[in-house]
Design an enzyme around this catalytic site. Structure first.
Site, mmCIF file in Angstrom:
data_model
loop_
_atom_site.group_PDB
_atom_site.id
_atom_site.type_symbol
_atom_site.label_atom_id
_atom_site.label_comp_id
_atom_site.label_asym_id
_atom_site.label_seq_id
_atom_site.Cartn_x
_atom_site.Cartn_y
_atom_site.Cartn_z
ATOM 1 N N HIS A 97 -6.101 -7.378 -0.598
ATOM 2 C CA HIS A 97 -6.277 -5.946 -0.870
ATOM 3 C C HIS A 97 -5.510 -5.565 -2.134
ATOM 4 O O HIS A 97 -4.468 -6.150 -2.439
ATOM 5 C CB HIS A 97 -5.761 -5.120 0.309
ATOM 6 C CG HIS A 97 -6.420 -5.451 1.606
ATOM 7 N ND1 HIS A 97 -5.858 -6.317 2.518
ATOM 8 C CD2 HIS A 97 -7.609 -5.056 2.127
ATOM 9 C CE1 HIS A 97 -6.671 -6.428 3.565
ATOM 10 N NE2 HIS A 97 -7.744 -5.688 3.349
ATOM 11 N N ASP A 129 -4.217 -12.891 3.309
ATOM 12 C CA ASP A 129 -5.471 -12.447 3.911
ATOM 13 C C ASP A 129 -6.688 -12.744 3.038
ATOM 14 O O ASP A 129 -7.815 -12.390 3.403
ATOM 15 C CB ASP A 129 -5.426 -10.960 4.292
ATOM 16 C CG ASP A 129 -4.727 -10.100 3.263
ATOM 17 O OD1 ASP A 129 -4.434 -10.606 2.149
ATOM 18 O OD2 ASP A 129 -4.487 -8.910 3.549
ATOM 19 N N ASP A 166 -2.392 -10.719 -2.441
ATOM 20 C CA ASP A 166 -2.977 -10.200 -1.204
ATOM 21 C C ASP A 166 -4.439 -9.836 -1.477
ATOM 22 O O ASP A 166 -4.787 -9.438 -2.591
ATOM 23 C CB ASP A 166 -2.193 -8.968 -0.757
ATOM 24 C CG ASP A 166 -2.597 -8.464 0.619
ATOM 25 O OD1 ASP A 166 -1.870 -8.745 1.587
ATOM 26 O OD2 ASP A 166 -3.640 -7.779 0.711
ATOM 27 N N HIS A 189 0.816 -1.227 0.000
ATOM 28 C CA HIS A 189 0.000 0.000 0.000
ATOM 29 C C HIS A 189 0.852 1.280 0.000
ATOM 30 O O HIS A 189 0.303 2.371 -0.170
ATOM 31 C CB HIS A 189 -0.941 0.039 1.202
ATOM 32 C CG HIS A 189 -1.985 -1.033 1.191
ATOM 33 N ND1 HIS A 189 -2.834 -1.220 0.115
ATOM 34 C CD2 HIS A 189 -2.309 -1.988 2.100
ATOM 35 C CE1 HIS A 189 -3.642 -2.244 0.385
ATOM 36 N NE2 HIS A 189 -3.338 -2.726 1.568
HETATM 37 ZN ZN LIG Z 1 -3.973 -7.251 2.578
#
Ligand SMILES: [Zn+2]
Length: 308
Positions: free
Chosen positions: A163, A245, A161, A124
């Protein structure tokens, strides 16, 4: 030979009580990789990345800003979910340094592939912005290092991931030498990652998945979109942003992968890497917030890497 890189400093990045991105995550991965099936791992302690190395994916001013904000005591809140503790800057330099070291070891032929058990995670972190638990973008720093120090022409980053890796996308938006491919739940934090986001040179490949999707959706995204794009790009190195995740146990998201799905994706990527780039894979831990789901997924991932 599969290399495992970590550093005890990565445990010293502290977060507020109850924060999901906590040192116990790394302890859970360490415990899983301390069991007999992993006795054959080659183990190294992560070097510290230089500020110049980190600045290949960020800016010198940004790196200095993170160093300058790091407190002598207590915690500093950078945004709603990203914090700095006294050990955070050193942890972030070791996390990036481990990723860079893995690139060096794999490209110099001393390891076939590598897994970096590091934190804070990175995907991120944008060129000039820390967010989403991330300070420095470890995968992006590793890719730039491979390009600028080892002279590779093309690097692929595959990010599974749950996200979207907005930071990696931001850093390579204008960079045709890096193919960034991501599967992620959408809508979900950070809100980016639609199929329409393709980069200036059509080297960003986003395949959003829907809440409730399981391993079959991962297989379809990979087989129909991502793997053909990687094959056409012909990378010299494949970097994995290996977040776990998307596991069904994870509390931060709603995909339903299981640990065998991560092993499947790992083996498929290994087969592609074997055809295209002498099997060279550098895998870097990103998210994964249920300790059991994280540990068993990291274990099946690394066990698959060791089959090379
Ligand atoms: Zn994540």
């Amino acid at each position: 030979m599969t290399l495992y890189i970590t550093h005890p400093a990565c445990l010293e990045h502290r977060v507020p009580a109850g924060h999901p991105e906590r040192p116990d995550r790394l302890r859970a991965v360490e415990a899983a990789l301390a069991t007999p099936p992993f006795a054959g791992l080659q183990r190294m302690t992560a070097q510290r990345a230089s500020e110049e190395t980190v600045a290949r994916a960020h800016t010198a001013a940004y790196v200095a800003d993170i160093a300058g904000q790091t407190p002598d005591a207590g915690l500093v809140q950078i945004d709603v979910d990203t914090t700095l503790s006294p050990g955070s800057y050193e942890a972030a330099l070791r996390a990036a340094g481990g990723a860079v070291q893995a690139v060096d070891e794999v490209l110099q032929g001393r390891a076939r592939n590598a897994f970096c058990g590091v934190r804070p995670p990175g995907h991120h972190a944008e060129r000039e912005k820390a967010m989403g638990f991330c300070l420095f973008n470890n995968a992006a720093i590793a890719a730039r290092h491979a390009r600028e120090v080892h002279g590779l022409d093309r690097v692929c980053i595959f990010d599974w991931d749950v996200h979207h890796g907005n930071g990696t996308q931001d850093i390579f938006w204008n960079d045709a030498s890096v193919l960034y491919c991501s599967t992620h739940e959408m809508p979900l934090y950070p809100g980016t990652g639609s199929r329409a986001e393709r980069g200036e040179h059509d080297t960003i490949v986003n395949v959003p998945l829907a809440a409730g999707d399981d391993g079959a959706a991962l297989r379809e995204a990979c087989d129909v979109v991502i793997f053909p794009r990687i094959a056409a790009f012909r990378p010299d190195l494949i970097i994995l942003s290996a977040g776990f995740d998307a596991h069904w146990r994870d509390p931060l998201a709603s995909l339903n992968f299981n640990e065998d799905d991560f092993a499947w994706a790992t083996r498929e990527i290994m087969a592609i890497a074997a055809r295209l780039c002498e099997g060279r894979i550098v895998s870097i831990l990103e998210g994964g917030y249920d300790l059991e789901g994280l540990a068993c997924s990291a274990a099946t991932h690394v066990a698959a890497l060791m089959e090379a």
